[in-house]
Motif scaffolding. Structure first.
Motif: not given
Length: 386
Positions: A15-28
């Protein structure tokens, strides 16, 4: 039409975090950050036992080093044992996450395949725990942390906030640092002027140096400090351009300059014929001149020409220094800039110098404000509803 964070969730589980501009989450099963602007990917990873050894780090790094050759845009893939992160970098051509979601998934699949072969797992970046992990931005840095480490980190950052609030911003020394940056800007502007170029980049270089040195000399930088840097760079940029033009006119007004020599010669020639001018008769004027109707009109024109030469020489004598020329720059350009070429060149240099400073200020000052807001704080990353 899919929303950006929905598209990323489908492709990579992020998912995209609008404050930091990074994508984050769980993959595999691994916690992941993707930073498109920085061309970086960070994957939380630790060994089954808390203590790692050179014996398992070396083959892991060797396996990770082989991955970039398998992907067109990947540049490097390194494991940092102190932060328990695999850091992957790629070429700027692959920045767009929305357009290259499948490619990022391929990056992740290759990296996670190596991690699984070494029986690694997603973990807290601070202690290696696998329990109750969540995503945070702490003191401007992204991390995956467990509850116990989060509590300890909050206490540490709280103590830093108290210490930082007690240390004042040393603006006197900060202004000195900003002045050095502005001097760098002025020097570059002058050198480029001497080489015949418009100083397009001086504002970018000057502002960067000014802000960096302000922060170094003042101990910290506030929004007021950032504005001081911008104003000082603007003043030095405008002043240096006028200095360069004034320097050129000092050469014009010098005693050995071509212009002064020509006016001096004209004055001498007029003074040599003074006796003949005053002895001319009305009959001579009517017989030999088509421009004048009487002796008085002819003498008046002569006196005006001689007076003009004297005035020009006095003006030149009074403007043989750069400060004097800068003080009367408007008058000098109006009277001595034939065709307006110098004024046009000055306007272009002023425009680009000021514009480059304003552009870098618009880009830099909001980032400084954001850093001040993030400094010594912890924020939970949340998916943006775009």
């Amino acid at each position: 039409m899919q929303k950006p964070h929905q598209l990323m969730h489908e492709l990579t589980g992020l998912f995209l975090d609008k404050n930091t501009g990074v994508y984050f989450g769980t993959y595999g099963g691994f916690s992941v950050f993707i930073k498109p602007v920085e061309n970086r990917m960070e994957i939380s990873a630790g060994f089954p036992d808390a203590a790692t050894t050179t014996g398992n780090l070396l083959p892991l790094q060797s396996a990770l080093d082989s991955i970039p050759g398998q992907h067109k845009y990947m540049q490097a893939c390194q494991y940092n044992d102190s932060t328990r992160q695999v850091v992957c970098t790629w070429k700027p051509l692959a920045q767009s996450v929305k357009k290259n979601g499948e490619m990022y998934a391929a990056f992740l699949d290759s990296i996670l395949s190596v991690l699984r072969n070494f029986n690694m797992h997603s973990c807290c970046n601070l202690c290696g725990s696998e329990q109750s992990l969540d995503y945070y931005c702490a003191d401007g840095h992204l991390l995956v942390a467990c509850p116990s480490c989060l509590n300890r980190l909050e206490q540490e950052l709280g103590s830093k906030r108290e210490t930082a609030s007690m240390v004042p911003e040393d603006r006197v020394h900060g202004i000195l640092g900003a002045a050095i940056g502005a001097l760098v800007l002025a020097l570059m502007t002058w050198l480029l002027w001497e080489m015949g170029y418009v100083a397009y980049i001086t504002g970018f270089v000057g502002m960067t140096v000014a802000v960096t040195l302000y922060k170094k000399f003042a101990g910290k930088i506030s929004m007021v400090g950032a504005v001081i840097c911008a104003v000082m760079c603007l003043v030095f940029s405008v002043g240096t351009n006028y200095f360069c033009v004034a320097k050129e006119f000092v050469k014009v007004f010098a005693d050995d300059g071509k212009y002064v020599q020509a006016v001096q010669q004209t004055k001498s020639e007029l003074e040599e014929v003074a006796a003949d001018v005053y002895n001319v008769s009305d009959e001579d004027i009517k017989l030999y001149s088509e421009d004048y109707n009487s002796k008085d009109e002819f003498i008046a024109a002569y006196n005006n020409a001689l007076s003009t030469c004297k005035t020009e020489l006095e003006f030149a004598k009074d403007h043989q220094s750069i400060p004097a020329c800068m003080a009367d720059m408007s008058e000098i350009l109006d009277n001595y800039d034939e065709g307006g070429k110098i004024q046009s060149n000055l306007n272009e240099c002023l425009l680009w110098g000021v514009l480059s400073i304003l552009i870098v200020s618009v880009l830099m000052i909001p980032n400084i404000k954001k850093q001040l807001q993030q400094e010594n704080t912890i924020q939970v990353l949340q998916a943006a509803e775009l």
